[in-house]
Design an enzyme around this catalytic site. Structure first.
Site, mmCIF file in Angstrom:
data_model
loop_
_atom_site.group_PDB
_atom_site.id
_atom_site.type_symbol
_atom_site.label_atom_id
_atom_site.label_comp_id
_atom_site.label_asym_id
_atom_site.label_seq_id
_atom_site.Cartn_x
_atom_site.Cartn_y
_atom_site.Cartn_z
ATOM 1 N N ALA A 156 0.779 -1.170 0.008
ATOM 2 C CA ALA A 156 0.016 -0.046 0.119
ATOM 3 C C ALA A 156 1.034 1.204 0.024
ATOM 4 C CB ALA A 156 -1.130 0.199 1.134
ATOM 5 N N TYR A 157 1.752 1.293 0.931
ATOM 6 C CA TYR A 157 2.832 2.339 1.021
ATOM 7 C C TYR A 157 3.643 2.599 -0.345
ATOM 8 C CZ TYR A 157 5.908 5.654 2.910
ATOM 9 O OH TYR A 157 6.884 6.694 3.421
ATOM 10 N N SER A 158 4.137 1.555 -1.004
ATOM 11 C CA SER A 158 4.639 1.485 -1.894
ATOM 12 C C SER A 158 3.948 2.042 -3.438
ATOM 13 C CB SER A 158 5.313 0.152 -2.561
ATOM 14 O OG SER A 158 6.268 -0.198 -1.369
#
Length: 250
Positions: A156-158
């Site tokens: 998700a962060y990537s």
């Protein structure tokens, strides 16, 4: 330490209650600017008010960038206080849990993307028209080396930070005919509260990927971000500046 001239300028720093955001805000203040610090942590905002509230150069606002109405209200309050917005530092984000993509909680994925990517869009959407009206602005979006390379266990962060890079490039091209620059930075992991909340084994893994062999210092991040936010940065736009300690492969 280099000094940066922000005399007569007003900045918004999202997620500015601590970490990189606060360090950037302090460098802008040191350069003679005024800063509206946005955060959704009331305790951090109270601490800022206690520290800076008397000099009139800092505005601490409870703004949730994932909520467009909150962002629009924050812009109105910033303009009411300082009369202009010259600099925008889009720093606010959340990291979410560490898990493989097929095991990642869908609700957590949606929340990470909504805050970090949709929230960044919300702030740009609300601030840019005011910069266009004055034909001046400097926008710096905080992405991550994860947005370039993808971190296993952080889909998700990537994905969010990759989206921030694309948004930066699109907006930079759209605003190129104005004296408005839009650039991104891609930090490696720094010793922030958000980063240190992650799984220790995950942190060990991403630290092992950094050729410098250490975490990014907050002051190192602020130095690059603040230069990108100055009048001197009058040509480069839609670009990505590396802060990965040698990790990035492009």
């Amino acid at each position: 330490m280099n000094s940066y001239d922000f005399a007569g300028q007003a900045a918004i720093v999202t997620g500015g209650g601590q970490g990189i955001g606060l360090t950037v805000a302090e460098r802008i203040l040191a350069g003679g600017g005024t800063v509206s610090i946005w955060d959704r942590d009331a305790s951090l905002l109270q601490a800022l008010e206690a520290r800076y509230g008397r000099d009139g150069k800092v505005q601490a606002l409870n703004v949730d960038i994932g909520d467009l109405a909150s962002v629009e209200a924050g812009v109105k309050q910033t303009l009411a206080r300082f009369g202009q917005i010259d600099v925008l530092i889009n720093n606010a984000a959340i990291v979410g849990p560490n898990a493989n993509t097929w095991e990642y909680p869908p609700t957590a994925f949606a929340e990470v993307v909504h805050v970090g990517l949709v929230g960044t869009f919300h702030v740009c959407h609300a601030v840019v028209p005011h910069m266009i009206a004055r034909n001046y602005g400097r926008i710096v979006n905080l992405s991550s080396v994860a947005g370039k390379e993808g971190n296993p266990g952080a889909p998700a962060y990537s994905a969010t930070k990759a989206g921030v890079l694309a948004l930066t490039k699109s907006l930079g091209k759209e605003l190129a005919k104005y004296d408005i620059s839009v650039n991104a930075v891609t930090p490696a992991v720094a010793k922030t509260t958000m980063a240190m909340s992650q799984d220790p084994e995950f942190l060990k893994m991403i630290l092992s990927k950094i050729p410098r062999g250490r975490m990014l210092e907050l002051a190192e991040a602020a130095a690059m971000i603040c230069w990108l936010a100055t009048k001197e940065n009058s040509f480069t736009t839609g670009a990505v500046f590396d802060l990965s300690g040698g990790r990035a492969t492009y």
